[in-house]
Design a protein around this motif. Structure first.
Motif, PDB file in Angstrom:
ATOM      1  N   GLU A  94     114.241  18.244  85.295  1.00 50.17           N
ATOM      2  CA  GLU A  94     115.410  18.976  84.821  1.00 50.17           C
ATOM      3  C   GLU A  94     116.465  17.976  84.373  1.00 50.17           C
ATOM      4  O   GLU A  94     116.908  17.128  85.163  1.00 50.17           O
ATOM      5  N   ARG A 121     126.823  15.630  76.950  1.00 46.16           N
ATOM      6  CA  ARG A 121     125.905  16.768  76.968  1.00 46.16           C
ATOM      7  C   ARG A 121     125.008  16.766  75.727  1.00 46.16           C
ATOM      8  O   ARG A 121     123.805  17.024  75.810  1.00 46.16           O
ATOM      9  N   ARG A 130     116.473  20.150  75.296  1.00 48.66           N
ATOM     10  CA  ARG A 130     117.010  21.340  75.952  1.00 48.66           C
ATOM     11  C   ARG A 130     118.355  20.989  76.567  1.00 48.66           C
ATOM     12  O   ARG A 130     118.598  19.855  76.975  1.00 48.66           O
ATOM     13  N   GLU A 131     119.225  21.983  76.617  1.00 51.54           N
ATOM     14  CA  GLU A 131     120.572  21.774  77.135  1.00 51.54           C
ATOM     15  C   GLU A 131     120.549  21.576  78.652  1.00 51.54           C
ATOM     16  O   GLU A 131     119.859  22.306  79.365  1.00 51.54           O
ATOM     17  N   ARG A 133     121.768  22.135  82.320  1.00 45.44           N
ATOM     18  CA  ARG A 133     122.508  23.190  83.000  1.00 45.44           C
ATOM     19  C   ARG A 133     123.372  22.627  84.123  1.00 45.44           C
ATOM     20  O   ARG A 133     124.363  23.230  84.527  1.00 45.44           O
ATOM     21  N   GLY A 134     122.980  21.473  84.629  1.00 44.43           N
ATOM     22  CA  GLY A 134     123.719  20.857  85.723  1.00 44.43           C
ATOM     23  C   GLY A 134     124.463  19.612  85.290  1.00 44.43           C
ATOM     24  O   GLY A 134     124.093  18.937  84.332  1.00 44.43           O
ATOM     25  N   TYR A 155     128.354  23.823  81.386  1.00 45.52           N
ATOM     26  CA  TYR A 155     127.559  23.587  82.594  1.00 45.52           C
ATOM     27  C   TYR A 155     127.663  24.758  83.562  1.00 45.52           C
ATOM     28  O   TYR A 155     128.706  25.401  83.678  1.00 45.52           O
ATOM     29  N   GLU A 156     126.545  25.011  84.266  1.00 43.52           N
ATOM     30  CA  GLU A 156     126.487  26.108  85.238  1.00 43.52           C
ATOM     31  C   GLU A 156     126.700  25.630  86.662  1.00 43.52           C
ATOM     32  O   GLU A 156     127.160  26.393  87.507  1.00 43.52           O
ATOM     33  N   TYR A 157     126.323  24.378  86.938  1.00 41.69           N
ATOM     34  CA  TYR A 157     126.533  23.861  88.296  1.00 41.69           C
ATOM     35  C   TYR A 157     126.873  22.377  88.235  1.00 41.69           C
ATOM     36  O   TYR A 157     126.627  21.689  87.252  1.00 41.69           O
ATOM     37  N   SER A 274     118.037  24.710  89.019  1.00 46.63           N
ATOM     38  CA  SER A 274     118.152  25.895  88.164  1.00 46.63           C
ATOM     39  C   SER A 274     117.227  27.009  88.637  1.00 46.63           C
ATOM     40  O   SER A 274     117.620  28.183  88.684  1.00 46.63           O
ATOM     41  N   GLU A 278     118.255  30.840  90.453  1.00 45.47           N
ATOM     42  CA  GLU A 278     117.830  32.115  89.884  1.00 45.47           C
ATOM     43  C   GLU A 278     117.704  33.186  90.962  1.00 45.47           C
ATOM     44  O   GLU A 278     117.954  34.369  90.719  1.00 45.47           O
TER      45      GLU A 278
END
Length: 394
Positions: A94, A121, A130-131, A133-134, A155-157, A274, A278
């Motif tokens: 990841e 990023r 791929r982007e 996420r963390g 960012y998600e986390y 990630s 979920e």
């Protein structure tokens, strides 16, 4: 199914120009370092059925690894384009983002945060396809004021050092084997606490059975499921740089651990953050104290490694002064040759915020001071061009 999950993270960074400097001045060390980058996707592929890893590269490291001159100089050691492609192909790695030039965000001007975040990023997305996420804050230097900027960047986390995580209301300790939510100024992001003790072992030396015993001890009285997160540099220290792979991180610890997982002998399940989120969303708010991770003799509860001396603080003040000057000129608008000087100053400003110039104190501060001097000259040209272009009074 196991109720104890493990998220393993590796952080990769080299300061501007360092790969070229090393291959010219210390070929053995250069060889050790770049083989660390090659080793990760190779072992990820070998254990594709069970291994899950998180890997972050600073943008400036990626830039160096894609430089044709650097590629040519390292060709006799590794094929750098092939190494980067192997990361793109590894679905069980990841990608993790960070600031492009590896800045300590709490110690640089906030006006520069978005540029560092956006470009960092983008560099990761280009390599991995791929982007990310963390987000991993360089040197794990974090302050709650960063939450809106990191969330705004997409960012998600964010991974933070667990010793700084406190309950949002009581400011008491929390279980660091759970994800949480941090909110500031109307923005929120998921926080993943890192286990400092296990991460220190990951960086310096451990074996699979010891790791499993320690995880079992730490999670015995905690609610399940538990997420144990370990994060360390991936190319620093003899443990990772060991050229005899059976004696280093991947041969002595990682491969035996993955074999135990594959054979059903381990109660720990490797997981990507990630994927974990979920089905295990954070349900509690926390406050993350301002601080960094522990390096050298420092605890990480302040920034003394990077800002503990008058000379370091003076250099930081110089960066702030030139940043304010640059942004004021940019907001006024420039054109022609002045815009080229402004762009060059912008690049140097971002580069000057690399944490390494501060980390090594007196040894590297002259490089930072020289960058500040060059920025000052470039901005002087911009100001001079504006003065020349200003209409004269009749």
């Amino acid at each position: 199914m196991s109720q104890v999950f493990h998220a393993l993270g590796l952080h990769m960074h080299q300061p501007p120009g360092n790969l070229r400097l090393l291959i010219d001045s210390n070929e053995w060390e250069a060889m050790q370092i770049v083989r660390c980058y090659e080793r990760v996707p190779r072992y990820a592929k070998r254990f594709a059925d069970v291994a899950r890893l998180h890997v972050g590269f600073s943008g400036i490291l990626i830039e160096q690894m894609r430089d044709p001159d650097v590629i040519d100089r390292y060709r006799r050691v590794v094929d750098l384009p092939a190494v980067l492609e192997s990361y793109r192909e590894a679905d069980n790695i990841e990608p993790i983002g960070m600031g492009y030039f590896h800045p300590l965000f709490p110690l640089i001007p906030r006006d520069d945060w978005d540029d560092q975040l956006r470009s960092g990023r983008q560099a990761i997305a280009e390599v991995f396809g791929r982007e990310p996420r963390g987000f991993w804050p360089p040197e794990m230097a974090f302050a709650m004021e960063m939450v809106p900027a990191v969330a705004r960047a997409g960012y998600e986390y964010i991974v933070v050092d667990g010793v700084h995580v406190r309950d949002a209301v009581t400011r008491g300790d929390v279980d660091i084997c759970q994800p949480y939510r941090a909110s500031h100024d109307g923005a929120s992001i998921t926080v993943i606490p890192r286990d400092r003790d296990l991460s220190n072992a990951q960086e310096s030396g451990l074996d699979a059975e010891w790791f499993e015993r320690e995880v079992a001890r730490k999670t015995a009285a905690r609610p399940v499921p538990a997420l144990v997160t370990t994060w360390s540099d991936g190319e620093n220290g003899g443990w990772f740089r060991q050229t005899a792979e059976e004696a280093g991180f991947f041969g002595h610890y990682f491969a035996p651990f993955m074999e135990r997982v594959r054979d059903g002998r381990s109660a720990i399940r490797p997981v990507s953050i990630s994927d974990y989120l979920e089905s295990h969303a954070p349900a509690r708010d926390v406050h993350v104290q301002t601080g960094a991770w522990n390096v050298a003799q420092t605890s990480g509860h302040d920034f003394s490694q990077w800002a503990g001396t008058p000379a370091q603080r003076s250099a930081i003040a110089g960066v702030f002064a030139q940043s304010a000057r640059l942004h004021e000129l940019a907001n006024r608008g420039v054109s022609g040759p002045a815009s080229e000087s402004l762009a060059a100053a912008q690049r140097l400003l971002m580069e000057s915020e690399t944490s390494c110039y501060l980390f090594w104190g007196d040894a590297w501060l002259p490089q930072l001071q020289e960058k500040i001097r060059r920025i000052d000259q470039l901005l002087g040209r911009v100001e001079g061009a504006r003065d020349t272009a200003r209409p004269r009074p009749s």
